[in-house]
Motif scaffolding. Structure first.
Motif, PDB file in Angstrom:
ATOM      1  N   HIS A  56       0.791  -1.227   0.000  1.00  0.00           N
ATOM      2  CA  HIS A  56       0.000   0.000   0.000  1.00  0.00           C
ATOM      3  C   HIS A  56       0.825   1.280   0.000  1.00  0.00           C
ATOM      4  O   HIS A  56       0.326   2.327  -0.392  1.00  0.00           O
ATOM      5  N   ASP A  57       2.085   1.210   0.455  1.00  0.00           N
ATOM      6  CA  ASP A  57       2.927   2.414   0.481  1.00  0.00           C
ATOM      7  C   ASP A  57       4.399   2.000   0.392  1.00  0.00           C
ATOM      8  O   ASP A  57       5.137   2.031   1.371  1.00  0.00           O
ATOM      9  N   ARG A  58       4.798   1.624  -0.805  1.00  0.00           N
ATOM     10  CA  ARG A  58       6.145   1.096  -1.027  1.00  0.00           C
ATOM     11  C   ARG A  58       7.235   2.090  -0.645  1.00  0.00           C
ATOM     12  O   ARG A  58       8.250   1.720  -0.064  1.00  0.00           O
ATOM     13  N   ALA A  59       7.026   3.335  -0.967  1.00  0.00           N
ATOM     14  CA  ALA A  59       8.047   4.347  -0.686  1.00  0.00           C
ATOM     15  C   ALA A  59       8.313   4.472   0.817  1.00  0.00           C
ATOM     16  O   ALA A  59       9.458   4.580   1.249  1.00  0.00           O
ATOM     17  N   GLN A  60       7.270   4.451   1.610  1.00  0.00           N
ATOM     18  CA  GLN A  60       7.398   4.621   3.057  1.00  0.00           C
ATOM     19  C   GLN A  60       7.868   3.345   3.764  1.00  0.00           C
ATOM     20  O   GLN A  60       8.580   3.413   4.756  1.00  0.00           O
ATOM     21  N   HIS A  61       7.483   2.185   3.260  1.00  0.00           N
ATOM     22  CA  HIS A  61       7.714   0.927   3.980  1.00  0.00           C
ATOM     23  C   HIS A  61       8.601  -0.058   3.212  1.00  0.00           C
ATOM     24  O   HIS A  61       8.542  -1.266   3.470  1.00  0.00           O
ATOM     25  N   PHE A  62       9.440   0.437   2.317  1.00  0.00           N
ATOM     26  CA  PHE A  62      10.268  -0.460   1.512  1.00  0.00           C
ATOM     27  C   PHE A  62      11.184  -1.331   2.376  1.00  0.00           C
ATOM     28  O   PHE A  62      11.492  -2.465   2.011  1.00  0.00           O
TER      29      PHE A  62
END
Length: 127
Positions: A56-62
């Motif tokens: 859902h939020d790759r940038a934040q939780h990579f």
């Protein structure tokens, strides 16, 4: 959605299963459903929660996209397949899948309660 699926945990005895990845014998056994509970059905499956964060939020939780998370997800899928269809097709069927499975995966039950095993009723006649 996971609040519905968590109810299968006890019924299907998912916590009885463990997966070892044979090429990585030094790794601990993977038991992806061990801490799954109804109070926090998504968060208690840490590997699944991390997958959801990345989805859902790759940038934040990579940083949640780890090898450990992936191996837990693979183990979980093997366990769910085995519970639904039995492990025979994965391990004993003459196919490329069985060859790979037997080469790389060790699936086992750990301290299962034999009273929960399904044994079909057989009818036979004496000749």
């Amino acid at each position: 959605m996971s609040k519905d699926f968590v109810k299968l945990n006890a019924w299907a005895h998912l916590t009885d299963y463990e997966i070892m990845f044979k090429p990585f014998a030094n790794l601990r056994p993977f038991k992806p459903f061990d801490d799954w509970n109804e109070e926090k059905p998504t968060q208690s499956l840490i590997w699944y929660d991390k997958y959801n964060h990345v989805k859902h939020d790759r940038a934040q939780h990579f940083t949640d996209a780890s090898l450990e998370t992936a191996l837990n997800a693979i183990a979980a899928n093997i366990i769910l397949y085995s519970v639904q269809f039995g492990p025979y097709l994965l391990s004993n069927f003459p196919s490329a899948l069985s060859s790979y499975f037997n080469q790389y995966i060790h699936l086992s039950l750990v301290n299962p309660d034999v009273r929960t095993f399904y044994i079909p009723k057989l009818l036979y006649s004496q000749a």
